[in-house]
Design a protein around this motif. Sequence first.
Motif, PDB file in Angstrom:
ATOM      1  N   MET A   1       0.608  -1.531  -0.103  1.00 33.87           N
ATOM      2  CA  MET A   1       0.045   0.075  -0.082  1.00 33.87           C
ATOM      3  C   MET A   1       1.047   1.728  -0.205  1.00 33.87           C
ATOM      4  N   GLU A   2      -0.202   2.320  -0.675  1.00 38.27           N
ATOM      5  CA  GLU A   2       1.159   3.333  -1.231  1.00 38.27           C
ATOM      6  C   GLU A   2       0.586   4.042  -0.193  1.00 38.27           C
ATOM      7  N   LYS A   3       2.110   5.478   0.418  1.00 38.61           N
ATOM      8  CA  LYS A   3       1.891   6.082   1.775  1.00 38.61           C
ATOM      9  C   LYS A   3       1.145   7.232   1.247  1.00 38.61           C
ATOM     10  N   PRO A   4       0.209   7.558   2.122  1.00 35.77           N
ATOM     11  CA  PRO A   4      -0.793   8.420   1.430  1.00 35.77           C
ATOM     12  C   PRO A   4      -0.240  10.058   1.569  1.00 35.77           C
ATOM     13  N   ARG A   5      -0.711  10.593   1.337  1.00 36.12           N
ATOM     14  CA  ARG A   5      -0.393  11.955   1.267  1.00 36.12           C
ATOM     15  C   ARG A   5      -1.481  12.809   1.768  1.00 36.12           C
ATOM     16  N   PHE A   6      -0.892  13.830   2.961  1.00 31.62           N
ATOM     17  CA  PHE A   6      -1.967  14.736   3.294  1.00 31.62           C
ATOM     18  C   PHE A   6      -1.402  16.099   2.551  1.00 31.62           C
ATOM     19  N   ASP A   7      -1.370  16.858   1.435  1.00 29.51           N
ATOM     20  CA  ASP A   7      -0.999  18.152   1.069  1.00 29.51           C
ATOM     21  C   ASP A   7      -1.904  18.706   0.692  1.00 29.51           C
ATOM     22  N   ILE A   8      -3.408  18.310   1.201  1.00 23.92           N
ATOM     23  CA  ILE A   8      -5.218  18.811   0.935  1.00 23.92           C
ATOM     24  C   ILE A   8      -4.493  20.621   1.122  1.00 23.92           C
ATOM     25  N   GLU A   9      -4.282  21.477  -0.147  1.00 26.14           N
ATOM     26  CA  GLU A   9      -5.278  22.729   0.257  1.00 26.14           C
ATOM     27  C   GLU A   9      -6.423  23.187   0.624  1.00 26.14           C
ATOM     28  N   ASN A  10      -6.439  24.232   2.134  1.00 23.41           N
ATOM     29  CA  ASN A  10      -7.861  24.149   2.557  1.00 23.41           C
ATOM     30  C   ASN A  10      -8.243  23.004   2.995  1.00 23.41           C
ATOM     31  N   PRO A  11      -7.879  21.923   3.667  1.00 24.05           N
ATOM     32  CA  PRO A  11      -8.619  20.896   3.928  1.00 24.05           C
ATOM     33  C   PRO A  11      -9.870  21.404   4.346  1.00 24.05           C
ATOM     34  N   THR A  12     -10.909  20.642   4.183  1.00 23.07           N
ATOM     35  CA  THR A  12     -12.048  20.476   4.860  1.00 23.07           C
ATOM     36  C   THR A  12     -12.240  19.254   6.610  1.00 23.07           C
ATOM     37  N   MET A  13     -13.148  19.658   7.286  1.00 28.82           N
ATOM     38  CA  MET A  13     -13.479  18.426   8.381  1.00 28.82           C
ATOM     39  C   MET A  13     -13.046  17.024   7.696  1.00 28.82           C
ATOM     40  N   LYS A  14     -14.378  17.098   6.251  1.00 25.15           N
ATOM     41  CA  LYS A  14     -13.861  16.120   5.886  1.00 25.15           C
ATOM     42  C   LYS A  14     -13.326  15.662   5.742  1.00 25.15           C
ATOM     43  N   ASP A  15     -12.359  16.369   5.330  1.00 28.11           N
ATOM     44  CA  ASP A  15     -11.202  16.035   4.775  1.00 28.11           C
ATOM     45  C   ASP A  15      -9.711  15.127   5.522  1.00 28.11           C
ATOM     46  N   PHE A  16      -9.797  15.633   6.553  1.00 29.03           N
ATOM     47  CA  PHE A  16      -9.119  15.677   8.307  1.00 29.03           C
ATOM     48  C   PHE A  16      -9.868  14.291   8.427  1.00 29.03           C
ATOM     49  N   GLN A  17     -11.410  14.041   8.364  1.00 32.42           N
ATOM     50  CA  GLN A  17     -11.555  12.415   8.799  1.00 32.42           C
ATOM     51  C   GLN A  17     -11.469  11.703   7.254  1.00 32.42           C
ATOM     52  N   GLU A  18     -10.973  11.958   6.207  1.00 33.43           N
ATOM     53  CA  GLU A  18     -10.484  10.649   4.951  1.00 33.43           C
ATOM     54  C   GLU A  18      -9.581  10.571   5.877  1.00 33.43           C
ATOM     55  N   MET A  19      -8.424  11.875   6.302  1.00 35.20           N
ATOM     56  CA  MET A  19      -6.521  11.460   6.524  1.00 35.20           C
ATOM     57  C   MET A  19      -6.601  10.728   7.802  1.00 35.20           C
ATOM     58  N   VAL A  20      -7.575  11.086   8.659  1.00 40.36           N
ATOM     59  CA  VAL A  20      -7.612   9.431   9.401  1.00 40.36           C
ATOM     60  C   VAL A  20      -7.745   8.171   8.957  1.00 40.36           C
ATOM     61  N   ILE A  21      -8.687   7.926   8.647  1.00 42.09           N
ATOM     62  CA  ILE A  21      -8.848   6.427   7.958  1.00 42.09           C
ATOM     63  C   ILE A  21      -8.489   5.705   7.242  1.00 42.09           C
ATOM     64  N   LYS A  22      -7.464   6.914   6.295  1.00 40.18           N
ATOM     65  CA  LYS A  22      -6.211   6.439   5.406  1.00 40.18           C
ATOM     66  C   LYS A  22      -4.905   6.044   6.025  1.00 40.18           C
ATOM     67  N   GLN A  23      -5.195   7.072   7.213  1.00 36.55           N
ATOM     68  CA  GLN A  23      -3.518   6.810   7.765  1.00 36.55           C
ATOM     69  C   GLN A  23      -4.129   5.269   9.140  1.00 36.55           C
ATOM     70  N   LYS A  24      -4.822   4.764   8.969  1.00 34.30           N
ATOM     71  CA  LYS A  24      -5.036   4.413   9.838  1.00 34.30           C
ATOM     72  C   LYS A  24      -5.141   2.986   8.796  1.00 34.30           C
ATOM     73  N   GLU A  25      -5.216   2.829   7.625  1.00 34.75           N
ATOM     74  CA  GLU A  25      -5.325   1.924   6.932  1.00 34.75           C
ATOM     75  C   GLU A  25      -3.515   1.398   6.611  1.00 34.75           C
ATOM     76  N   TYR A  26      -3.935   2.861   5.828  1.00 33.84           N
ATOM     77  CA  TYR A  26      -1.501   2.357   6.042  1.00 33.84           C
ATOM     78  C   TYR A  26      -0.790   1.977   7.008  1.00 33.84           C
TER      79      TYR A  26
END
Length: 116
Positions: A1-26
């Motif tokens: 699995m590829e390391k998730p990237r968290f370089d979204i410009e102006n992320p929303t809370m929904k983006d942060f929630q998705e980041m948490v999912i990806k981080q935990k999966e990774y």
Amino acid sequence: MEKPRFDIENPTMKDFQEMVIKQKEYLGFNWSDQIKECFHLMEEVGELAGAVRRSMKGSAVDDASRGETSKEHIGEEIADCMIFLMSIANQHKVDIEEAFRNKVHKNLNRTWHRKK
């Protein structure tokens, strides 16, 4: 699995929630245990309280001995709390941004009784 990237410009809370999912999966974290996630959140809130206490004038311990400022340490602990809050929200399919807006609206329209 590829390391998730968290370089979204102006992320929303929904983006942060998705980041948490990806981080935990990774990282292979089990985030299906709801009680364990709550315990982790409580642990992180305790660490935040400790960081705030150490930042107070006259504290016997300070964050300088850890090589970081109080602001950095407090920020890190707040981020840890947010990660577990978002994980719990994800478990229950709660849109944090929507829930936050609804709660602020409710609080603003509520009658508050204060002791004098």
